[in-house]
Design an enzyme around this catalytic site. Structure first.
Site, PDB file in Angstrom:
ATOM      1  N   THR A 212       0.821  -1.211   0.000  1.00 31.61           N
ATOM      2  CA  THR A 212       0.000   0.000   0.000  1.00 31.61           C
ATOM      3  C   THR A 212       0.852   1.256   0.000  1.00 31.61           C
ATOM      4  OG1 THR A 212      -1.553   1.294   1.359  1.00 31.61           O
ATOM      5  CG2 THR A 212      -0.112  -0.208   2.519  1.00 31.61           C
TER       6      THR A 212
ATOM      7  N   TYR B 241      -1.749   0.261  10.175  1.00 29.26           N
ATOM      8  CA  TYR B 241      -1.991  -0.402   8.894  1.00 29.26           C
ATOM      9  C   TYR B 241      -0.767  -0.289   7.996  1.00 29.26           C
ATOM     10  CZ  TYR B 241      -3.614  -0.993   4.099  1.00 29.26           C
ATOM     11  OH  TYR B 241      -3.731  -1.383   2.784  1.00 29.26           O
TER      12      TYR B 241
END
Length: 328
Positions: free
Chosen positions: A117, A141
């Site tokens: 990501t 995250y």
């Protein structure tokens, strides 16, 4: 040879399974169905309901099949939730990925493609990000994904496991043929939220921050059609099978749209929707756009759906189909 797809019943993973089957690949899917759906897995793929943290399950699957590559999508992806419950993310994303990688080494799996990501970059100052930009994630995250990238680099250096880590920017849209799309309740992706709001499935949507130094004051992001993202995985698999060495690559279009432009794109197809203007959220950058030169040049990736209105069209079509599925 068999490709193992973890999280293959989810949004991006189910698109991957369709693409692999279309190429004639033999596919096994592992998904615990916490956020995925068994109906999203095409019947031609073999489906194993279970968790990648279950080493005995992985040993059985890898023992019964000659796994040529693992494409790893399984994990948790909601940034605010990662702040509230960081241990869940370090468990589901980092610890479970470590166990999966360990199983690959134990069974001699030679190739691994990882769903990473742009959140690994954290708060950014450069408007266009290359893979050489400092990775300084600001939430659990992003950190959980970066830790997995680190593990893959170390394992690839020590064992016969080459990998490609693809850093996604803002994935949106749905399968052009209407077979699958973003189906998870409470999803936080902007285009998904806007489509739900436009179709009356949410009472309103919020725009966070209208005072950024951008062309209309709202934040700019690089939105990529999910089918183009999947094509990057297909090319990554081809690259590794052709002897390519481990690498990390951004996947985005290299240009962005503001939040207001996204809302306008949805409204062009649905009419006006209720929008609330709110203060900025902590940690949100003004502009996050990919430099995807490496994916284009090294992986020979060529996007086909670089059109915001087309992305919105496919997302809306899937949202309507999903609503009919729920009603039926």
């Amino acid at each position: 040879m068999t490709v193992l797809v973890t999280g293959g019943a989810g949004y991006i993973g189910s698109h991957m399974v369709h693409a692999l089957l279309a190429l004639g690949e033999d596919v096994v899917v592992v998904d615990n169905l916490v956020t995925g759906f068994d109906w999203a897995v095409p019947p031609a793929a073999r489906f194993e309901r279970g968790d990648i943290a279950d080493r005995s399950l992985l040993d059985r699957i890898m023992g019964e099949n000659e796994i040529d590559a693992v494409i790893h999508f399984a994990g948790s992806v909601v940034v605010p939730e990662s702040v509230r419950d960081p241990l869940k993310y370090y468990d589901n994303n980092t610890a479970a990925s470590r166990l999966l990688i360990e199983a690959c080494v134990a069974h001699g799996v030679p190739r691994f493609i990882f769903s990473s990501t742009a959140a690994v970059y954290g708060e950014v100052s450069a408007e266009t990000l290359t893979e050489d930009a400092a990775a300084q994630p600001i939430n659990p995250y992003g950190r959980s994904k970066l830790m997995t990238e680190w593990m893959l680099r170390d394992v690839s250096a020590a064992h016969d496991l080459e990998h490609v880590a693809l850093r996604y920017f803002n994935v949106a849209g749905a399968d052009p043929d209407g077979r699958t799309g973003q189906s998870t309740a409470g999803a936080t992706h902007l285009i998904k939220v806007a489509c739900e709001t436009a179709l009356g499935q949410r009472s309103s949507m919020a725009i966070f921050g209208t005072d950024y130094e951008t062309r209309d004051g709202t934040a700019i992001r690089d939105y990529i059609h999910v089918s183009d993202l999947i094509e990057a995985h297909v090319q990554a698999l081809r690259y590794l099978r052709n002897g390519g060495k481990s690498l990390t690559a951004n996947v985005g279009y290299g240009r962005g749209y503001t939040v207001k432009e996204v809302v306008a794109a949805v409204e062009r197809q649905t009419g006006a929707m209720p929008v609330e203007l709110r203060e900025r959220r902590a940690g949100d950058s003004a502009v996050v756009v990919a430099d995807a030169s490496r994916a284009r040049d090294v992986l020979e990736w060529t996007p086909r759906y670089d059109d915001l209105d087309l992305i919105v069209k496919h997302a809306l079509a899937w949202q309507k189909a999903l609503d009919q599925r729920k009603q039926g």
